[in-house]
Design a protein around this motif. Sequence first.
Motif, PDB file in Angstrom:
ATOM      1  N   LYS A  50      36.788  85.912  39.577  1.00  0.00           N
ATOM      2  CA  LYS A  50      36.500  86.948  40.713  1.00  0.00           C
ATOM      3  C   LYS A  50      34.758  87.366  40.900  1.00  0.00           C
ATOM      4  O   LYS A  50      33.914  86.873  41.583  1.00  0.00           O
ATOM      5  CB  LYS A  50      37.374  87.651  41.796  1.00  0.00           C
ATOM      6  N   GLY A  51      35.045  88.201  39.706  1.00  0.00           N
ATOM      7  CA  GLY A  51      33.626  89.233  39.720  1.00  0.00           C
ATOM      8  C   GLY A  51      32.644  87.211  39.485  1.00  0.00           C
ATOM      9  O   GLY A  51      31.516  87.919  39.291  1.00  0.00           O
ATOM     10  N   MET A  52      32.936  86.567  38.487  1.00  0.00           N
ATOM     11  CA  MET A  52      32.209  85.468  38.250  1.00  0.00           C
ATOM     12  C   MET A  52      31.344  84.769  39.233  1.00  0.00           C
ATOM     13  O   MET A  52      30.143  84.485  39.311  1.00  0.00           O
ATOM     14  CB  MET A  52      32.478  84.433  36.810  1.00  0.00           C
ATOM     15  N   VAL A  53      32.234  84.764  40.585  1.00  0.00           N
ATOM     16  CA  VAL A  53      32.480  83.557  42.284  1.00  0.00           C
ATOM     17  C   VAL A  53      31.186  84.545  42.572  1.00  0.00           C
ATOM     18  O   VAL A  53      30.415  84.040  42.993  1.00  0.00           O
ATOM     19  CB  VAL A  53      33.811  83.415  42.597  1.00  0.00           C
ATOM     20  N   GLU A  54      31.837  85.568  42.781  1.00  0.00           N
ATOM     21  CA  GLU A  54      31.004  86.364  43.368  1.00  0.00           C
ATOM     22  C   GLU A  54      29.368  86.669  42.572  1.00  0.00           C
ATOM     23  O   GLU A  54      28.389  87.007  43.781  1.00  0.00           O
ATOM     24  CB  GLU A  54      31.199  88.089  43.409  1.00  0.00           C
ATOM     25  N   ARG A  55      29.624  86.816  41.502  1.00  0.00           N
ATOM     26  CA  ARG A  55      28.085  86.525  40.307  1.00  0.00           C
ATOM     27  C   ARG A  55      26.957  85.679  41.124  1.00  0.00           C
ATOM     28  O   ARG A  55      26.246  85.681  40.777  1.00  0.00           O
ATOM     29  CB  ARG A  55      28.118  87.488  39.474  1.00  0.00           C
ATOM     30  N   LEU A  56      27.974  84.596  41.059  1.00  0.00           N
ATOM     31  CA  LEU A  56      27.093  83.262  41.281  1.00  0.00           C
ATOM     32  C   LEU A  56      26.605  83.186  43.004  1.00  0.00           C
ATOM     33  O   LEU A  56      25.281  82.571  42.894  1.00  0.00           O
ATOM     34  CB  LEU A  56      28.297  82.303  41.460  1.00  0.00           C
ATOM     35  N   ILE A  57      27.131  84.199  43.647  1.00  0.00           N
ATOM     36  CA  ILE A  57      26.400  83.687  45.005  1.00  0.00           C
ATOM     37  C   ILE A  57      26.001  84.740  45.378  1.00  0.00           C
ATOM     38  O   ILE A  57      24.908  84.086  45.763  1.00  0.00           O
ATOM     39  CB  ILE A  57      27.666  84.296  46.317  1.00  0.00           C
ATOM     40  N   GLU A  58      26.018  85.822  44.467  1.00  0.00           N
ATOM     41  CA  GLU A  58      24.956  86.979  44.823  1.00  0.00           C
ATOM     42  C   GLU A  58      23.151  86.844  43.837  1.00  0.00           C
ATOM     43  O   GLU A  58      22.379  86.645  44.641  1.00  0.00           O
ATOM     44  CB  GLU A  58      25.024  88.013  44.473  1.00  0.00           C
ATOM     45  N   GLU A  59      23.641  85.747  43.152  1.00  0.00           N
ATOM     46  CA  GLU A  59      22.371  84.836  42.270  1.00  0.00           C
ATOM     47  C   GLU A  59      21.784  84.389  42.785  1.00  0.00           C
ATOM     48  O   GLU A  59      20.671  83.949  43.142  1.00  0.00           O
ATOM     49  CB  GLU A  59      22.519  85.257  40.957  1.00  0.00           C
ATOM     50  N   PHE A  60      22.371  83.343  43.801  1.00  0.00           N
ATOM     51  CA  PHE A  60      21.922  82.047  43.901  1.00  0.00           C
ATOM     52  C   PHE A  60      21.412  82.352  45.604  1.00  0.00           C
ATOM     53  O   PHE A  60      20.261  82.243  46.220  1.00  0.00           O
ATOM     54  CB  PHE A  60      23.140  81.163  44.721  1.00  0.00           C
ATOM     55  N   ASP A  61      22.080  84.022  46.716  1.00  0.00           N
ATOM     56  CA  ASP A  61      21.215  84.408  47.620  1.00  0.00           C
ATOM     57  C   ASP A  61      20.227  84.924  46.785  1.00  0.00           C
ATOM     58  O   ASP A  61      19.246  84.931  48.086  1.00  0.00           O
ATOM     59  CB  ASP A  61      22.468  85.328  47.825  1.00  0.00           C
ATOM     60  N   GLU A  62      19.601  85.535  46.219  1.00  0.00           N
ATOM     61  CA  GLU A  62      18.664  86.000  45.632  1.00  0.00           C
ATOM     62  C   GLU A  62      17.840  85.020  44.880  1.00  0.00           C
ATOM     63  O   GLU A  62      17.242  85.296  45.595  1.00  0.00           O
ATOM     64  CB  GLU A  62      18.642  87.155  44.603  1.00  0.00           C
ATOM     65  N   LEU A  63      18.389  84.696  44.688  1.00  0.00           N
ATOM     66  CA  LEU A  63      17.082  82.905  44.175  1.00  0.00           C
ATOM     67  C   LEU A  63      17.014  82.668  46.144  1.00  0.00           C
ATOM     68  O   LEU A  63      15.579  81.908  45.755  1.00  0.00           O
ATOM     69  CB  LEU A  63      18.379  81.712  43.501  1.00  0.00           C
ATOM     70  N   VAL A  64      17.648  82.134  46.824  1.00  0.00           N
ATOM     71  CA  VAL A  64      16.711  82.193  47.688  1.00  0.00           C
ATOM     72  C   VAL A  64      16.205  82.558  48.665  1.00  0.00           C
ATOM     73  O   VAL A  64      15.063  82.358  49.271  1.00  0.00           O
ATOM     74  CB  VAL A  64      18.084  81.552  49.155  1.00  0.00           C
TER      75      VAL A  64
END
Length: 168
Positions: A50-64
């Motif tokens: 769950k932590g890995m999935v949440e980090r993926l989402i957060e990183e992509f949101d930041e990248l966008v």
Amino acid sequence: MRREGLLDAAEELLSDQGSSALTLAAVAERAGCSKGGLLYHFSSKEALIKGMVERLIEEFDELVAAQGHDTYTKNYLAATFAAVRSGRIRRWAVVTGASGNPYLLAPLREAMARWHREGLDGEPDPAAAQIVRLACEGLWDVVSHDPGLYDDSRYAELERRLLDLLSE
């Protein structure tokens, strides 16, 4: 051991050895910490995924958000190609492949729905915007299975053609 280092170790383990190798003991060993140190941050394997999935989402949101274009879709497109070129896309395949549990991937499904709805009202051509976003999803999928499929010049051409679609 920091939380980010544990997530990195888990992703590396998944990438190197596959989902069957993802155990708390193996992640702790890879990270160079005790299992207790890992458990301080993640109480279970599910919490780690769950932590890995949440980090993926957060990183992509930041990248966008870091892109400087005039529409969400152009930012999404630029972020997708930035993720692909940097190798971050491998992280998506690794993490999503680790979970056979739909509950653990629910945040990713929710983020995908948000990414595909975000800002469509402000797009000059909402249908073209949706096509470009879907093309990005296809690129993620293809590149996650064959990271060496395209070189930089091919990525540049694909990105240019998708931008052209948004400008028509």
